[in-house]
Design a protein around this motif. Sequence first.
Motif, PDB file in Angstrom:
ATOM      1  N   MET A 129       1.015  -1.145  -0.061  1.00 43.40           N
ATOM      2  CA  MET A 129      -0.065  -0.011  -0.156  1.00 43.40           C
ATOM      3  C   MET A 129       0.862   1.219  -0.040  1.00 43.40           C
ATOM      4  N   HIS A 130       1.725   1.117   0.853  1.00 46.45           N
ATOM      5  CA  HIS A 130       3.017   2.497   0.912  1.00 46.45           C
ATOM      6  C   HIS A 130       3.489   2.707  -0.333  1.00 46.45           C
ATOM      7  N   GLN A 131       3.785   1.663  -1.248  1.00 45.37           N
ATOM      8  CA  GLN A 131       4.716   1.461  -2.383  1.00 45.37           C
ATOM      9  C   GLN A 131       3.666   2.316  -3.385  1.00 45.37           C
ATOM     10  N   ARG A 132       2.232   1.788  -3.623  1.00 50.47           N
ATOM     11  CA  ARG A 132       1.343   2.068  -4.362  1.00 50.47           C
ATOM     12  C   ARG A 132       1.127   3.653  -4.247  1.00 50.47           C
ATOM     13  N   CYS A 133       1.033   4.122  -2.875  1.00 52.61           N
ATOM     14  CA  CYS A 133       0.742   5.592  -2.600  1.00 52.61           C
ATOM     15  C   CYS A 133       1.751   6.489  -2.952  1.00 52.61           C
ATOM     16  N   ALA A 134       2.966   5.781  -2.867  1.00 51.66           N
ATOM     17  CA  ALA A 134       4.345   6.550  -3.256  1.00 51.66           C
ATOM     18  C   ALA A 134       4.340   6.915  -4.658  1.00 51.66           C
ATOM     19  N   VAL A 135       3.947   5.879  -5.500  1.00 47.23           N
ATOM     20  CA  VAL A 135       3.861   5.966  -6.808  1.00 47.23           C
ATOM     21  C   VAL A 135       2.794   7.087  -7.425  1.00 47.23           C
ATOM     22  N   LEU A 136       1.817   7.140  -6.588  1.00 50.46           N
ATOM     23  CA  LEU A 136       0.656   7.911  -6.992  1.00 50.46           C
ATOM     24  C   LEU A 136       1.086   9.396  -6.649  1.00 50.46           C
ATOM     25  N   ASN A 137       1.695   9.761  -5.664  1.00 49.27           N
ATOM     26  CA  ASN A 137       2.026  10.914  -5.152  1.00 49.27           C
ATOM     27  C   ASN A 137       3.789  11.207  -4.905  1.00 49.27           C
ATOM     28  N   PRO A 138       4.425  11.145  -6.060  1.00 51.27           N
ATOM     29  CA  PRO A 138       5.978  11.430  -5.902  1.00 51.27           C
ATOM     30  C   PRO A 138       6.285  12.590  -4.844  1.00 51.27           C
ATOM     31  N   ASP A 139       5.629  13.485  -5.279  1.00 48.70           N
ATOM     32  CA  ASP A 139       6.006  14.915  -4.273  1.00 48.70           C
ATOM     33  C   ASP A 139       5.892  14.769  -2.961  1.00 48.70           C
ATOM     34  N   PHE A 140       5.264  13.708  -2.274  1.00 44.65           N
ATOM     35  CA  PHE A 140       5.381  13.260  -1.006  1.00 44.65           C
ATOM     36  C   PHE A 140       6.250  12.551  -0.504  1.00 44.65           C
ATOM     37  N   SER A 141       6.838  11.667  -1.282  1.00 45.51           N
ATOM     38  CA  SER A 141       7.844  10.788  -1.010  1.00 45.51           C
ATOM     39  C   SER A 141       9.049  11.275  -0.181  1.00 45.51           C
ATOM     40  N   GLN A 142       9.319  12.523  -0.405  1.00 49.14           N
ATOM     41  CA  GLN A 142      10.718  13.142   0.145  1.00 49.14           C
ATOM     42  C   GLN A 142      10.166  13.805   1.679  1.00 49.14           C
ATOM     43  N   LEU A 143       9.003  13.819   2.197  1.00 51.84           N
ATOM     44  CA  LEU A 143       8.685  14.226   3.373  1.00 51.84           C
ATOM     45  C   LEU A 143       9.191  13.304   4.593  1.00 51.84           C
ATOM     46  N   GLU A 144       9.525  13.846   5.670  1.00 59.48           N
ATOM     47  CA  GLU A 144       9.901  13.181   6.837  1.00 59.48           C
ATOM     48  C   GLU A 144       9.313  13.645   8.148  1.00 59.48           C
ATOM     49  N   ALA A 145       8.721  12.944   8.944  1.00 54.44           N
ATOM     50  CA  ALA A 145       8.398  13.218  10.210  1.00 54.44           C
ATOM     51  C   ALA A 145       8.402  12.265  11.209  1.00 54.44           C
ATOM     52  N   THR A 146       8.637  12.525  12.490  1.00 50.15           N
ATOM     53  CA  THR A 146       8.764  11.685  13.527  1.00 50.15           C
ATOM     54  C   THR A 146       7.325  11.080  14.127  1.00 50.15           C
ATOM     55  N   ALA A 147       7.244   9.997  14.073  1.00 54.47           N
ATOM     56  CA  ALA A 147       5.836   9.518  14.694  1.00 54.47           C
ATOM     57  C   ALA A 147       5.681   9.605  16.166  1.00 54.47           C
ATOM     58  N   ALA A 148       4.411  10.031  16.378  1.00 52.46           N
ATOM     59  CA  ALA A 148       4.132  10.328  17.682  1.00 52.46           C
ATOM     60  C   ALA A 148       3.826   8.960  18.503  1.00 52.46           C
ATOM     61  N   PRO A 149       3.492   8.743  19.828  1.00 57.27           N
ATOM     62  CA  PRO A 149       3.219   7.358  20.332  1.00 57.27           C
ATOM     63  C   PRO A 149       2.109   6.471  19.757  1.00 57.27           C
ATOM     64  N   ASP A 150       1.003   7.565  19.188  1.00 54.17           N
ATOM     65  CA  ASP A 150      -0.172   6.820  18.564  1.00 54.17           C
ATOM     66  C   ASP A 150       0.050   6.581  17.188  1.00 54.17           C
ATOM     67  N   GLY A 151       1.204   6.695  16.425  1.00 56.45           N
ATOM     68  CA  GLY A 151       1.488   6.352  15.151  1.00 56.45           C
ATOM     69  C   GLY A 151       1.223   7.443  14.318  1.00 56.45           C
ATOM     70  N   ASP A 152       0.707   8.706  14.800  1.00 59.30           N
ATOM     71  CA  ASP A 152       0.407   9.980  13.961  1.00 59.30           C
ATOM     72  C   ASP A 152       1.657  10.479  13.717  1.00 59.30           C
ATOM     73  N   ALA A 153       1.669  11.602  12.848  1.00 63.44           N
ATOM     74  CA  ALA A 153       2.635  12.683  12.604  1.00 63.44           C
ATOM     75  C   ALA A 153       2.301  13.754  12.381  1.00 63.44           C
ATOM     76  N   ASP A 154       2.709  14.868  12.381  1.00 66.67           N
ATOM     77  CA  ASP A 154       2.290  16.259  12.362  1.00 66.67           C
ATOM     78  C   ASP A 154       3.138  16.838  10.988  1.00 66.67           C
ATOM     79  N   LEU A 155       2.551  17.166   9.827  1.00 67.00           N
ATOM     80  CA  LEU A 155       3.230  17.693   8.571  1.00 67.00           C
ATOM     81  C   LEU A 155       2.626  18.903   8.378  1.00 67.00           C
ATOM     82  N   ASP A 156       3.409  20.070   8.064  1.00 71.68           N
ATOM     83  CA  ASP A 156       2.780  21.198   7.754  1.00 71.68           C
ATOM     84  C   ASP A 156       2.849  21.136   5.971  1.00 71.68           C
TER      85      ASP A 156
END
Length: 132
Positions: free
Chosen positions: A1-28
């Motif tokens: 699923m991750h690979q399929r979404c990466a192919v559909l959204n190449p501009d998002f593949s360079q984003l990095e974020a630290t995961a919170a304890p609940d698995g969420d992450a904040d990206l602006d």
Amino acid sequence: MHQRCAVLNPDFSQLEATAAPDGDADLDVDFTAFAVANCPQCGGILKPDVVYFGDNVPQERVNRANHALQESGGLLVIGSSLMVFSGFRFCRQAASRQQPIALLNYGHTRGDALASLKLDLGISETLQHLSL
């Protein structure tokens, strides 16, 4: 699923974020253009086998949990504030049957008044000390 979404959204593949304890992450980032991959078999929306906030727990699952609680000697709740009724209802049922309830969670929970034992401690540290 991750690979399929990466192919559909190449501009998002360079984003990095630290995961919170609940698995969420904040990206602006504006995600309105993000394309989610559909089911490869039917083209429908893919969804994990979880109950999201606001969804109903499937009745068969509730029935199994009720049966397990009836057959148990008590209820142990780990890592939940019990603020969502779908979990709190089991505390109420255990209390109505006068089954002991133990809670392991930092801070206040909705079940505190019903608990026989409340441990306001870290989960990992506490469970490491149990010998099973």
